[in-house]
Write a protein that holds these residues in place. Sequence first.
Motif, mmCIF file in Angstrom:
data_model
loop_
_atom_site.group_PDB
_atom_site.id
_atom_site.type_symbol
_atom_site.label_atom_id
_atom_site.label_comp_id
_atom_site.label_asym_id
_atom_site.label_seq_id
_atom_site.Cartn_x
_atom_site.Cartn_y
_atom_site.Cartn_z
ATOM 1 N N LYS A 1 149.744 -30.094 29.766
ATOM 2 C CA LYS A 1 150.571 -29.904 30.961
ATOM 3 C C LYS A 1 151.398 -28.656 30.731
ATOM 4 O O LYS A 1 152.024 -28.498 29.675
ATOM 5 C CB LYS A 1 151.479 -31.103 31.194
ATOM 6 N N THR B 1 144.886 -28.623 38.856
ATOM 7 C CA THR B 1 144.235 -28.990 37.592
ATOM 8 C C THR B 1 142.872 -28.297 37.464
ATOM 9 O O THR B 1 142.261 -27.906 38.467
ATOM 10 C CB THR B 1 143.999 -30.516 37.516
ATOM 11 N N THR C 1 146.910 -29.460 33.507
ATOM 12 C CA THR C 1 147.714 -29.633 34.721
ATOM 13 C C THR C 1 148.730 -28.514 34.792
ATOM 14 O O THR C 1 149.503 -28.310 33.838
ATOM 15 C CB THR C 1 148.421 -30.994 34.712
#
Length: 907
Positions: free
Chosen positions: A798, A880, A902
Amino acid sequence: MGIAVLLGVGSLPATAAPPVVAQSNQWDVRPLAVGYQLTLHLDAPAPMRASLPLLEVDGNPLGVAKQSADRKSLTLVTTDPVVVNAHDVRLVWSGDLGKESSKSRSITAATGSTDADWLKARRGPLLPSDPGVLGKYKVDTAEYNLGDEAVYLPGLAHRSELRGKVYSPHGAIGPRPVIVFLHGRHEVCDGEPTHPADDQKPWPCPPGMKPIPSYRGYDGPATALASNGYEVVSISANAVNAWDSDAYDAGAQARAELILDHLALWRRWSTVGGGPFGNRFVGKLNLQDVGLMGHSRGGEGVARAAQLNADRGGQFGIRAVLPLAPTDFARSTVPGVAMSVVLPYCDGDVSDLEGQLFYDDTRYAVGGDTAPRSTVLVMGANHNFFNTEWTPGQSTAPSNDDWAGDEKASPCGSKSAGRLTAKQQQAVGTAYIAGFFRLQLGHETQFLPQFDGSDSRAASAGKAVVRVTSQAPLASREDLTHFDKALPRGAVSGKVTATVCAGVTNTAVRAALPTCMTTDDWANAPHWTTAWFASKTPTTAVTKIKWSGTDGVVRVTVPAWQRDVRRFAALTFRAAPDPAGTPKTDLTVRIVDGHGRAAAVPVSAVSDALVRMPGANDSGLPKNLLRTVRIHVASLKGVDLSDVRSVELRTDRVAKGSAYVSDLAFSSPGVGLSAPAVLLPKLSASNVTVKEGDKGTHTVDFWVRLSRPSIRPVSVYAETNGDLGTSVGDVARHLVFKPGQVRQKVTVPIVGNTRDSYDLPFSLVLSVPHDALLDQSFGHGLVKDDDPTPKLILGNVKTVEKNGVVNFPVKLSAPSDKYVTFAGVLKDGTAVIRKDYRSVNDDGTGPAVRAIDGYVEAGKTAGELQVRILDDRLKEPTETFSAVITTVDGAVLKVPKTLTVTITDND
């Protein structure tokens, strides 16, 4: 020299390269858990040479490099940290080690022009019969070709061609002696491949290319022999040349096997017929009267073939071996068979003339050896021109003069007065090859003076200056001293010392003896060069005489049983000037009888052995070679030859000097008796496989065995060799088998750990046996890794759009000695490649690069897998994309493995 280090099973997988710790535009150094991998990248393929390819770092050779299939990259693994701070990495060759740097670091040598002396050098008398002249038979030629992969060679682990050219005396009656010629390591294929490929195999030749016919390059000596009644077969060894960079011994065993395979064919074709010739050769070949000539690496091949034939019971009567400009990487001996080693002074490939060691190591290797041996030093000759297919203007494929440098530089430049032309060199080769085999196989004794050290010469050899050093057969020789051990007390008097020495400074051998000379250029010391596969085996021991007055005497006392020398023709020994001594040197040889009467002969009156060899102090010149001093017994007037009490070397000729001496004997020329040494016991090293273990040091035992008990001591040197890293101990032993003893143990330490590793192959090398033959001279060791393969753990990412390059979580469950590499592809989700992200391998030109790769360094548990996030000023929702890992090497991971990235917008 160092120990040969080959990159073997532990080479890195191709999916991802480990990081670089040092590099230039042509080389890089990458860390390993137990050292470093050094790779040199070449713009063009490395030449196909007889010498071994080495990588040199800042002037210091580190070891033998592994060549890629296209010969454009060379790699070795080393534990030497010097590579991390390397400034210069280059390819050098074992045969001329030190030549590149010797101009600035040459030996401290005497000055004084000797090149002119060699242009007007003394020449011996002409032979009454010329071996280079064609004989009474017309010569028929034929060729056979059983296919490019007709036979499997265990010593190569590949298949080889069976191809040869036959030279036959037309109309000769009855079975004839047989000589097999074997060429050396040269380019294999000529032309351009129709469909080039990165993984193209070097043999058979790919479409669009054709084999180079090196085996056709010896028409001169083959025709001379065949016209005088001998059968000659010259065989092709392109497959061995193509694959021998992977062979544990650089192909010596494979070349020997190839020779014996051809002889097996001829045994069938000359008895029951068949094959390509039907009944043409039935009854025409005598395979109990066989000679072998091997050029370059073929020289080591024919030496090994003579051993292998004896090991197998002497199935063929190999009685004479001529290594021509040979390599000698493992210090084998060739007892029992007549041998003459031809050494070209201007050899630009095997520049250290390491073939000299065949003579040095064999001359006293077996008690009672009745075979003669010699070395033939050919001034002005290079390595290649003995073969017309390796000679510019004569070859069908590109070829070259292997001696590089100033074309006018004396004595080896192509336009210097002392250099032989190609045709002149080939004429010399023909004279000595034909003369040797006619003498040894045909007992044509008119050629004996050509090889007995008297330097008699063939008219067909023209202007060539040749120096022959000879060891007469034991039956016609009385050795007084080898000069390889200290003389008795009282043997030296006056201002002179006599010191036994061996080797030169800056070699890997740490001998108990003082070194003979100091040099950074090993190519100028052929007696003392170390072998790459037996680098810790001591080299030739001689006595160095050094004096500072005219009253020095070195006296050798003659034992009572040797005092009657009337049956001998000459007193002989080998000698050479010390290169660090005075420019001109000389000694007097004084022979004293029981009544005190003496005859004195200056060395300079009978020999130029104490004249320094020609050449400036660079490019491996001048060579420091022992040469023959030969004093005719008949010239010793006034001495009672039935009662010779001593032989003295006196320093009364020159007030100050230094010289080397070796091998003092009374002798007479003789053909001797030669045959396969089938009665000698055979030495073999076992093969071992051992688990690495988890901690500390444990051991593995090689066994060196004799095939049967011997009534006298047998000795051999044994040492570990290969990519030993930190796992295998560096071991060197001198094994002595007492009478009746048939095995000895060589214990090798193994260092264990708990990290997953590659299996590690290495060798135990046997060299320089005494009173035995080498059978399995390389014992193969394998350290098997016994640690579990770690698991590769990869995580999702992330990140925020502004972060740029980001790393996936990459971990190993345990550190490994391997580089763990993995690779896959990037796949769009809501994020789009080159709009929202791109591969770190993508330079932005051409189609988008979706390939992705990562790694974990050896010895670590955290690794890297990166992707680049592209920042923009647009407000976007969270997006994503995926990285799908499809391959992994060195770790356990179930694939395909999908990782998700992400991206959170920061605008």
